[in-house]
Design a protein around this motif. Structure first.
Motif, short mmCIF file in Angstrom:
data_model
loop_
_atom_site.label_atom_id
_atom_site.label_comp_id
_atom_site.label_asym_id
_atom_site.label_seq_id
_atom_site.Cartn_x
_atom_site.Cartn_y
_atom_site.Cartn_z
N LEU A 393 0.83 -1.21 0.00
CA LEU A 393 0.00 0.00 0.00
C LEU A 393 0.87 1.27 0.00
N LYS A 394 1.95 1.26 0.78
CA LYS A 394 2.85 2.43 0.84
C LYS A 394 3.52 2.69 -0.51
N ALA A 395 3.92 1.61 -1.20
CA ALA A 395 4.57 1.79 -2.51
C ALA A 395 3.58 2.32 -3.52
N ARG A 396 2.31 1.80 -3.50
CA ARG A 396 1.30 2.28 -4.45
C ARG A 396 0.98 3.75 -4.21
N HIS A 397 0.88 4.14 -2.95
CA HIS A 397 0.56 5.53 -2.63
C HIS A 397 1.70 6.47 -3.08
N SER A 398 2.93 6.05 -2.87
CA SER A 398 4.09 6.88 -3.31
C SER A 398 4.13 6.99 -4.80
N ARG A 399 3.77 5.92 -5.55
CA ARG A 399 3.78 5.95 -7.01
C ARG A 399 2.71 6.93 -7.53
N ASN A 400 1.55 6.93 -6.91
CA ASN A 400 0.49 7.86 -7.33
C ASN A 400 0.92 9.31 -7.11
N LEU A 401 1.51 9.59 -5.96
CA LEU A 401 1.97 10.95 -5.69
C LEU A 401 3.03 11.39 -6.72
N LEU A 402 3.90 10.48 -7.10
CA LEU A 402 4.94 10.81 -8.07
C LEU A 402 4.35 11.11 -9.43
N GLN A 403 3.34 10.35 -9.84
CA GLN A 403 2.70 10.62 -11.13
C GLN A 403 2.00 11.96 -11.13
N GLN A 404 1.33 12.28 -10.01
CA GLN A 404 0.66 13.58 -9.94
C GLN A 404 1.65 14.74 -10.03
N MET A 405 2.73 14.62 -9.36
CA MET A 405 3.74 15.70 -9.39
C MET A 405 4.36 15.83 -10.77
N SER A 406 4.59 14.72 -11.47
CA SER A 406 5.16 14.80 -12.81
C SER A 406 4.18 15.41 -13.79
N ALA A 407 2.88 15.16 -13.58
CA ALA A 407 1.88 15.77 -14.46
C ALA A 407 1.84 17.29 -14.27
N ARG A 408 2.01 17.72 -13.04
CA ARG A 408 1.95 19.16 -12.80
C ARG A 408 3.23 19.88 -13.24
N LEU A 409 4.31 19.14 -13.40
CA LEU A 409 5.58 19.76 -13.79
C LEU A 409 5.89 19.57 -15.26
N ASN A 410 4.89 19.52 -16.16
CA ASN A 410 5.14 19.39 -17.60
C ASN A 410 5.59 20.72 -18.18
#
Length: 531
Positions: A393-410
């Protein structure tokens, strides 16, 4: 060289006469014999010119001159050794010898066999000139003098080894304080005296002494009395420079007390006689022994008195201190009280510890310990079962946060943010320029107001209205008529200039100013009188 003439040529046979013909050598030889026969023994008085010292062969070549003529001179090596003084440039001398010619250059010269200074006056003039010249170089300054050591170990003596001087010095040193004496033998009279004495002083200062022989602590340059010519070698410039540059203190003992030479001025101390130099160099051993014995007795008596005073002081302090029983009475009482309480305190502490142990013993039964062990083991198994699921669960949550941050930093978002920051920066710059202009305008207006206020409050505006300021001779304003003294110089400062006035003693409470008319003297313009 050829000469041409319009007259007819004549042969040598037609112009021949009865005059005998001579060769150049015959004429030169005849002149040489004539001059030597006529002037075989002459005495010539003149000033030495062009003297450079003896040649490498031992001969000396120079010239004798006066105010109208000049004659070449030579001194052969054998005659040079018999001259009792050292010739120098500009010295006036009387030379005895014979005239001869030098056929190789058609010159005549005097061969000098004897030569002496032209009187004591000439030597004294030369001595005074040399003294002034060396004095200007600082060779005789008092700050160059060195102090003599109180207790030398070795004394160097520069003198003749065969004269009575060295015997007097050694005898005096032996009587006063026997020590090591090094004698450097020199000639104390003659042309080579200066060179030998300077070489001896420089030799004692060399590195040889101190490595192979003991270095002297004091150097004594000694000679008996004599005439000015006999002592002339100790006026030599090389001797003066060697003594002045010596790192070892030098005692000059040349001549008797009335005699003086340049070495006396350059030495660190002058002795009246060679015996006096020995007395200056060493103390009297008997006197030193007596002085040491006296000091030893005084030191022993002083130490005895000091020990007695310290013993009396110690006894006084001992009486002032309390006894051992008094010092230990209070600590001994505290110790007795503590020892009496110690037994009861140990019993009470033992009872308390046993009661606490009995209470803890009831909670430490084997059954209770086994039950707590089983509970901890069950909790550990539950945590082991929950650990893999929690990590996923911790790894999945960290992966989602990373994807959100990469989307905002395009790229588009960064460009928009950059444009927005540029607009904001330009807006802030315009606002800053406006604020700066507003602040400068505010300061400018304030400065104008202060300038107008300063002009209003300044005394110049008062002067423009017809008033004047009275200043004293120090430029300070006069605030009261009583402060003005009669005859004091005053300055009346108006708006268009100053008027100078002098206060009189009449009616100082109501002074009047009368301006003088212009005069032809520019120093009296703008002058007035205060009546």
């Amino acid at each position: 060289m050829s000469f041409f003439s319009d007259s007819p040529a004549h042969s040598t046979e037609n112009t021949a006469s009865n005059v005998a013909e001579y060769s150049v050598s015959e004429i030169s030889g005849a002149l040489k014999r004539t001059v030597e026969d006529t002037f075989s023994h002459v005495r010539v008085r003149g000033e030495i010119s062009g003297y450079r010292g003896p040649h490498s062969s031992g001969h000396a070549y120079f010239a004798l001159k006066d105010e109208r003529a000049r004659i070449e001179a030579v001194i052969w090596r054998g005659s040079m050794s018999r001259i009792k003084f050292r010739p120098e440039e500009g010295m006036e001398v009387i030379a005895t010898g014979k005239l001869t010619t030098y056929p190789g250059s058609s010159k005549y010269q005097i061969v000098i066999e004897q030569m002496e200074p032209a009187g004591a006056g000439a030597l004294m003039a030369l001595l005074e000139e040399r003294k002034q010249r060396l004095g200007r170089e600082g060779l005789f300054d008092a700050d160059r003098k060195q102090l003599l050591p109180f207790m030398p170990r070795t004394i160097g003596v520069v003198t003749s080894p065969t004269g009575a001087v060295i015997r007097d010095i050694i005898h005096r040193i032996t009587d006063r304080f026997p020590l090591h004496v090094l004698v450097w033998p020199v000639r104390v009279q003659g042309e080579t005296t200066g060179e030998e004495v300077s070489r001896a002083v420089n030799g004692f200062n060399s590195d040889y002494f101190g490595q192979h022989l003991p270095r002297p602590d004091v150097i004594i340059v000694a000679r008996g009395g004599g005439s000015l010519e006999d002592l002339w070698g100790f006026n030599d410039e090389s001797v003066v420079r060697a003594v002045a540059g010596s790192h070892i203190p030098v005692i000059s003992a040349v001549g008797h007390e009335t005699d003086w030479t340049l070495i006396d001025l350059a030495a660190d101390i002058r002795a009246p006689t060679p015996t006096g130099a020995a007395e200056m160099a060493v103390p009297v051993r008997a006197d030193l022994q007596a002085q040491i014995a006296s000091h030893g007795a005084r030191l022993s008596a002083a130490m005895t008195r000091l020990i007695d005073r310290r013993r009396e002081a110690y006894r006084g302090l001992q009486r002032a201190l309390p006894s051992t029983d008094q010092l230990l009475a209070l600590p001994r009482r505290r110790f007795d009280e503590a020892s009496s309480r110690l037994g009861r305190a140990l019993l009470t502490s033992t009872v308390q510890k046993r009661a606490r142990f009995d209470g803890l013993k009831r909670h430490l039964s084997p059954r209770l310990l086994n039950q707590q062990t089983r509970e901890r083991k069950l909790q550990l198994q539950q945590l082991n079962q929950r650990l893999p699921r929690g990590l996923a669960l911790k790894a999945r949550h960290s992966r989602n946060l990373l994807q959100q941050m990469s989307a905002r930093l395009n790229g588009d978002l960064i460009l928009r943010r950059s444009h927005q920051w540029t607009v904001n920066l330009a807006l802030l710059q315009r606002r800053g320029d406006q604020a700066m202009r507003h602040r400068l305008e505010k300061y400018h207006n304030r400065a104008q107001e202060l300038a107008r206020l300063m002009e209003t409050l300044s005394h110049t505006s008062v002067l423009k209205r017809g008033f004047a300021i009275v200043l004293n001779d120090q430029g300070l304003p006069v605030k009261a008529a009583a402060a003005v003294q009669s005859g004091e110089n005053l300055t009346l400062r108006f708006n268009d200039g100053d008027v100078f006035a002098i206060a009189t003693g009449e009616n100082l409470q109501a002074p009047a100013v009368k301006k003088k008319n212009k005069s032809s003297n520019p120093k009296t313009d703008n002058q007035g009188t205060l009546f």
